[in-house]
Scaffold this active site. Structure first.
Site, mmCIF file in Angstrom:
data_model
loop_
_atom_site.group_PDB
_atom_site.id
_atom_site.type_symbol
_atom_site.label_atom_id
_atom_site.label_comp_id
_atom_site.label_asym_id
_atom_site.label_seq_id
_atom_site.Cartn_x
_atom_site.Cartn_y
_atom_site.Cartn_z
ATOM 1 N N SER A 144 -0.208 -4.611 11.852
ATOM 2 C CA SER A 144 -0.807 -4.312 13.104
ATOM 3 C C SER A 144 0.392 -4.447 14.029
ATOM 4 C CB SER A 144 -1.735 -5.453 13.473
ATOM 5 O OG SER A 144 -2.217 -5.125 14.795
ATOM 6 N N ASP A 158 -10.670 1.877 11.646
ATOM 7 C CA ASP A 158 -10.083 0.768 12.550
ATOM 8 C C ASP A 158 -9.797 1.154 13.942
ATOM 9 O OD1 ASP A 158 -8.014 -1.085 13.710
ATOM 10 O OD2 ASP A 158 -6.561 -0.808 12.091
ATOM 11 N N HIS A 192 -9.711 -2.906 10.606
ATOM 12 C CA HIS A 192 -8.376 -3.301 10.779
ATOM 13 C C HIS A 192 -8.091 -4.324 9.703
ATOM 14 C CE1 HIS A 192 -4.947 -3.767 13.151
ATOM 15 N NE2 HIS A 192 -5.099 -5.182 13.160
#
Length: 698
Positions: free
Chosen positions: A550, A635, A670
């Site tokens: 991320s 995501d 995610h």
């Protein structure tokens, strides 16, 4: 025009066999002008999720990844069985007392998800299964729980699920007496829901088109959700809305916050149809959070206190003018939070990068600190739902100590180990060693590094090392135990965490000096950690693996552009790499709220600064390390197209034969796969990628 991808018919020899050449994404230039500068994006078209050519490109990359890793399939299976063999597949959490019930979760061998249970009166009572997530997941490749809230009278359960990874949850209510679902079903909810004390009223949040929780609703059981009362609509696109309840169960809190500003409203939980009242109206860069005890609100705030301080105010008039100091600001100690019990105040803080728990007796005002003996550790408070309890539950672990649940008697100052996660296969913590060292950043700042390795380490530069980093949002990368990591350590790896600026390990200023126009400190700190580990002969560049996900994937992309020769392998999981383009598009989830983290590139100063490090914008024609990139098609935080575009551009410009693989989860978001066995297979895949490239024996 070339087709979207093409495959060369030839095969290219590799050290481990042969594999098809990678897919090549077409270029379809899109030109925009920003601050008088023409920006050309050859791969903008990859954002078109409904375009069959986009899906074909992602699937082609997946096929290429599978082909390149085919020779490791037996090794992957071996690693999977190794990881699986360390966990207790049929297991039980430590029961948590709430009222007359003991609540817990358990897992069963062969099942992906937990089962939620309770017993009434004692742990010897008959088990009642409240929710079996495995049953909920039938027919779905993905299933994630959002909220799980028991009503105050313990007769109802509000829970929510997401079956795509898109983090838009459907809220359900279950009658725990009959086992039946009520007719109340509410779509498009987020991670917060709370019961009023009447056991009939629910407060919940819903999402806007940018996946921002922006409305608070009140729902009466049995009524049509379409007619639910709208309590609040947050129109500022930089603010998120959340609802919670004080530990005393006396007040509902509506919390509005962006990255550096907050505003809290309160309502008596016994009066659900009343009006929320504000404690202190929002003021830019003023943050505060609220807890309740007796006739006072306890307020943790950064008002004239960069490391936060504790204030109090009467519940009858809690405006800021009436705040009184309880714990003053300290230059070297960051106050993280306070938890109020009937007789005690539990204070969570951080000093010299280490977490501390301090307990204050509210009758005598005596204080003491809970001792932790290891040099590097992580401690977290449990939920502790019983307000009147004199026992504090916390979770403790370190790089060598498995996560352990303790009950701490706050008056007697004694602790009882309730459970330590079992590591099957004969794990002996005495065979491993952890330490904390410091690297010197470019500006002279000392950057902590946490390390773990098998005892007997010889610092000769011959050990492979995996260096992890994150460094954003003030999120701390605290050292924790992972049985999966033993597959690295037992093969001679060192595992390291760089506690770089952008987190809050060393106080709030640590975060402030790693964001906005000082964001490059995050990247140069990480490079300094790598250089220090090499200089001290823990490892060498050709044995150094780096990993982040991320915003940590942004870190991976930035440092790989800046110093590609420093690293051998890069694992970039759902990486945020197209920073300029994303931050210029306010329609993308998280963009507006994150202006206070990265800056707003609509302002030229921030545009130029972000462009100086944005990974997608700084790819050059040069050699890069081996890179494994992951993405999730659904995501909502880092959209799949960021890692896809980054990969496509790297393929076009990079030189040399180092591997570049993109692996996209086509039915997840995610966090990757939702099931625990699927998660282990992902870890086995990543380890096989690393071990294969470094020549690590099976």
């Amino acid at each position: 025009m070339l087709p979207i991808i093409y495959w060369l018919a030839t095969t290219a020899p590799t050290a481990s066999g042969t594999a098809l050449n990678p897919p090549v994404a077409k270029t379809d230039p899109k030109t925009d002008t920003v601050h008088g500068e023409a920006r050309v994006d050859d791969y903008f078209w990859l954002r078109e999720k409904s375009n069959p050519e986009v899906i074909e490109y992602l699937e082609a990359e997946n096929r290429h990844t599978e082909a390149m890793m085919q020779h490791t399939e037996d090794f992957q299976e071996q690693l999977y069985q190794e990881l699986l063999g360390r966990i207790k597949e049929t297991d039980l959490s430590v029961p948590e007392k709430m009222g007359d019930y003991y609540y817990y979760t358990r897992t069963e061998e062969g099942k992906q998800y937990p089962i939620y249970c309770r017993k009434k009166g004692s742990l010897e009572a008959e088990e009642e299964i409240l929710l079996d997530q495995n049953a909920l997941a039938e027919g779905h490749e993905y299933l994630e729980m959002g909220v799980y809230k028991i009503s105050p009278n313990h007769q109802l359960l509000a829970y929510s699920t997401d079956t795509t990874g898109g983090e838009s949850y459907t809220l359900y209510v279950k009658d725990l007496n009959t086992g039946q679902l009520l007719s109340d079903q509410i779509p498009n909810t987020y991670y917060s829901v709370e019961w009023a004390n009447d056991n009939r009223t629910l407060f919940y949040t819903t999402l806007d088109a940018a996946k921002r929780p922006y409305k608070l609703h009140r729902h009466q059981l049995g009524s049509d959700p379409a007619a639910d009362v709208l309590i609040y609509h947050e129109t500022d696109e930089s603010f998120f809305l959340d609802v919670s309840k004080t530990r005393s169960q006396a007040y509902l809190l509506m919390e509005l916050e962006n990255i550096n500003t907050s505003e809290v409203h309160y309502l008596e939980a016994d009066q659900p149809t009343g009006d929320f009242k504000v404690i202190s109206p929002r003021q830019s860069e003023l943050e505060y959070s609220v807890e309740h005890h007796d006739d006072q609100f306890l307020i943790v705030t950064n008002s004239d206190a960069v490391n936060f301080k504790l204030m109090r105010a009467s519940v009858n008039n809690p405006s800021r003018a009436n705040w009184e100091e309880v714990i003053p600001h300290r230059e070297t100690v960051k106050l993280d939070s306070v938890s109020a019990f009937q007789n005690h105040l539990v204070i969570s803080e951080r000093e010299d990068g280490l977490q501390k728990i301090r307990v204050r007796n509210l009758t005598t005002n005596e204080e003491h600190t809970v001792d932790f003996l290891e040099p590097v550790y992580t401690v977290r408070q449990g939920r502790n739902p019983e307000f009147n309890a004199n026992t504090l539950r916390f979770n403790y672990g370190s790089l060598v100590t498995p996560m352990s649940v303790f009950d701490y008697e706050m008056d007697a100052r004694t602790r009882e180990l309730k459970k330590q996660d079992e590591v099957l296969g004969g794990y002996d913590p005495s065979l491993y060693e952890s330490e904390r060292i410091f690297a010197k950043a470019a500006d002279g700042t000392a950057i902590p590094i946490s390390l773990v390795y098998k005892k007997g380490l010889v610092k000769d530069g011959e050990s492979p090392l995996l260096l992890y980093g994150y460094g954003s949002y003030g999120i701390n990368s605290d050292p924790y135990f992972s049985s999966n990591r033993l597959s690295l350590l037992d093969r001679g790896f060192i595992y390291a965490i760089g506690h770089i600026r952008g987190g809050e390990e060393m106080g709030r200023i640590w975060y402030e000096n790693g964001k906005l126009l000082q964001k490059r400190n995050t990247f140069t700190d990480f490079i300094a950690c790598a250089e220090h580990l090499i200089a001290e002969k823990y490892t060498a560049s050709d044995k150094l693996v780096i990993q982040g996900g991320s915003a940590g994937g942004l870190l991976m992309g930035a440092v790989t552009n800046m110093r590609p020769e420093l690293f051998e392998i890069v694992i970039a999981k759902v990486p945020f790499v197209d920073v300029v383009n994303t931050m210029l598009d306010a329609s993308i989830p998280l963009t507006v709220i994150e202006y206070d983290e990265w800056g707003n590139p609509n302002e030229k100063e921030f545009y130029n600064y972000i462009k100086s490090y944005s990974p997608y914008d700084n790819i050059e024609t040069k050699e890069y390390p081996h890179i494994l990139v992951t993405a999730g098609l659904n995501d909502p935080r880092v959209h799949y197209w960021e890692p896809a575009k980054w990969t496509a551009k790297l393929r076009a410009l990079k030189r040399g034969d180092n591997r570049l693989l993109l692996k996209t989860e086509m039915g997840a978001g995610h966090g990757g796969p939702s099931g625990r066995y699927d998660y282990l297979r992902e870890i086995a895949f990543e380890y096989a990628f690393i071990f294969d490239l470094l020549g690590v024996e099976k």
